[in-house]
Scaffold this active site. Sequence first.
Site, PDB file in Angstrom:
ATOM      1  N   LYS A 193       0.856  -1.188   0.000  1.00 34.73           N
ATOM      2  CA  LYS A 193       0.000   0.000   0.000  1.00 34.73           C
ATOM      3  C   LYS A 193       0.892   1.238   0.000  1.00 34.73           C
ATOM      4  O   LYS A 193       1.475   1.604   1.023  1.00 34.73           O
ATOM      5  CB  LYS A 193      -0.912   0.059   1.228  1.00 34.73           C
ATOM      6  CG  LYS A 193      -1.934   1.168   1.060  1.00 34.73           C
ATOM      7  CD  LYS A 193      -2.509   1.675   2.363  1.00 34.73           C
ATOM      8  CE  LYS A 193      -1.840   2.880   2.913  1.00 34.73           C
ATOM      9  NZ  LYS A 193      -1.832   4.087   2.090  1.00 34.73           N
ATOM     10  N   GLU A 268      10.039   1.422  10.246  1.00 37.86           N
ATOM     11  CA  GLU A 268      11.016   2.485   9.964  1.00 37.86           C
ATOM     12  C   GLU A 268      10.290   3.793  10.203  1.00 37.86           C
ATOM     13  O   GLU A 268       9.402   4.161   9.428  1.00 37.86           O
ATOM     14  CB  GLU A 268      11.494   2.400   8.501  1.00 37.86           C
ATOM     15  CG  GLU A 268      12.250   1.135   8.151  1.00 37.86           C
ATOM     16  CD  GLU A 268      13.636   1.077   8.767  1.00 37.86           C
ATOM     17  OE1 GLU A 268      14.160   2.127   9.176  1.00 37.86           O
ATOM     18  OE2 GLU A 268      14.183  -0.031   8.849  1.00 37.86           O
ATOM     19  N   CYS A 302      13.160  11.519   6.808  1.00 32.81           N
ATOM     20  CA  CYS A 302      13.325  10.927   8.143  1.00 32.81           C
ATOM     21  C   CYS A 302      14.727  11.176   8.671  1.00 32.81           C
ATOM     22  O   CYS A 302      14.931  11.311   9.870  1.00 32.81           O
ATOM     23  CB  CYS A 302      13.024   9.439   8.097  1.00 32.81           C
ATOM     24  SG  CYS A 302      14.039   8.554   6.905  1.00 32.81           S
ATOM     25  N   GLU A 400       9.690  16.056  15.497  1.00 30.26           N
ATOM     26  CA  GLU A 400      10.010  15.995  14.070  1.00 30.26           C
ATOM     27  C   GLU A 400       9.135  17.005  13.330  1.00 30.26           C
ATOM     28  O   GLU A 400       7.912  16.878  13.330  1.00 30.26           O
ATOM     29  CB  GLU A 400       9.730  14.581  13.555  1.00 30.26           C
ATOM     30  CG  GLU A 400      10.182  14.369  12.133  1.00 30.26           C
ATOM     31  CD  GLU A 400       9.783  13.005  11.592  1.00 30.26           C
ATOM     32  OE1 GLU A 400       8.603  12.610  11.745  1.00 30.26           O
ATOM     33  OE2 GLU A 400      10.644  12.338  10.981  1.00 30.26           O
TER      34      GLU A 400
END
Length: 513
Positions: A193, A268, A302, A400
């Site tokens: 997906k 991850e 990331c 983040e």
Amino acid sequence: MLRPPAEPYRYHMLINGQWVEAASGQRYRRESPAHGVAVGDYPLADAVDTDAAVAAARRAFDEGPWAARRAFDEGPWPHMQGAERARILYRVAEAIRAAKDDLAYIEVLESGKPISQARDEMESAAGLWEYAASLTRHIYGETYNTLGSDMLGLILREPVGVVGMITPWNFPLLIISQKLPFALATGCTAVVKPSELTPGTTLRLGKFVQEAGLPDGVVNIVNGYGVPVGVRIGEHPDVNMISFTGSTAVGKQVIEASKGNLKRVALELGGKNPHIVFADADIEAALDAVVFGVYFNSGECCNSGSRLLVQRSIADTFVNAVVERARSVPVGDPLDEKTKVGAIVNAAQLNKIMSYIDAGQREGARLALGGKQIPSEHGSFVEPTVFAGVTPAMTIAREEIFGPVLSVVPFDTAEEAIAIANSTMYGLSAGLWTRSVDTAFQVSRGIRAGTIWINTFMDGYPELSFGGYNQSGLGRELGRVAIEEFTELKTIQVHLGKRTNWWHRPGHLDALT
Ligand code: NAD
């Protein structure tokens, strides 16, 4: 210069070797975040389509279209010879390379990333398929010939089964290429997906795997939102493993969803990566790396080096130099070859970035550069931004942001740098710049993160494992260890020769033996 297409590209989903519409017949469109025109038109899957895809992957794993035509010892995909699987993966790599320009163009349109960068990513994706192909012939277990003259022990490595793969929007083809070829190398089958925002290149990849000779049902691609498609993959009882890349918050939801059948989960996740510059560094090189590290992919990365930890004795000079260099970074139309910072992926992400910039100002950091949205008729662009005088407790030093925002935190000693580096919930990666071997390795040892770059930043190689400590993830991708992630171990114990160690042996059976 390239322009957006006059009409959006129209896609179908891949289920059991067929290119299909969603069972509901629903479709949706994606607008280019830089150009404000529709660039993709996709089927919108739901749980019904997801179940069909999982059923196809299950069949391809358990029976496979090959089982009907081939002898048992050749069997379905998991039993196909490694050499044959390798040939298929190499063909996919070639197809990606041949279509590099088209794929890059699609990713630019959907994600807003710069075209020159996107082309490099396609090249890297092809390299991942090649490396995984090379592993197909090096999947092996262990044998124990030391268990006595009448006993042999074998540990087989077998594919884990049907793997659900859920990917984010920031590096669409690259991230699926960190998962899919490695899983295929081991003999797993997959339900993929992609992010609803950037599914185009993953759907194209479906064509390549078909044309490369992958049996029907081995790779299925369902296109839709996290809810319901991602959730359904996460909770499906016929899926053996989930390999997820995305935010830490959604990663936790994937763990929740996967509990029903105790799936293996590989995650991850996000990062708040420290980029540490010591006073003895090659300052010119560090400067370039710091600017690249935070503004690459508009900071939507990331591995973004979003926290600059700089030794106090050089802090003012270094930050001024960062500001000067950041001021001249070309921001703009991602289809322009000269652009280095493109558009922000969508309005939600733009709002999130702007709210972090507000938080930085509210909490007392000094805005040294940028901080504003760049006016544009169609797209969402944010100025390269630098906050100085940030303390480790501030929101912009801990969370983040996923945008072009650098938070600068000064430090005095290596011990202090390590403590600040480790002061967030993340642990994905870190960079450090010093000419001292002692400092380089002592700080590397002290930082709790999955990757450390010394006198370089954000390189990556298929050979080198990648993943996070703490809330940046579970498990590792890439490298030989990727094979371990996608395999189960089976222990086989074989008795050799006549048995003598009876548990209970009545005398009347003597005649039979
Ligand atoms: P996201 O977590 O919002 O979405 C990731 C994927 O999960 C998408 O396909 C989405 O549709 C799906 N999803 C959403 N809700 C779901 C649910 N409840 N169950 C299952 N699937 C669901 O992340 P994003 O915004 O697409 O990507 C940005 C994030 O990804 C950042 O946090 C970034 O750090 C992280 N990321 C990590 C890495 C890495 O390798 N560590 C690489 C790239 C991005």
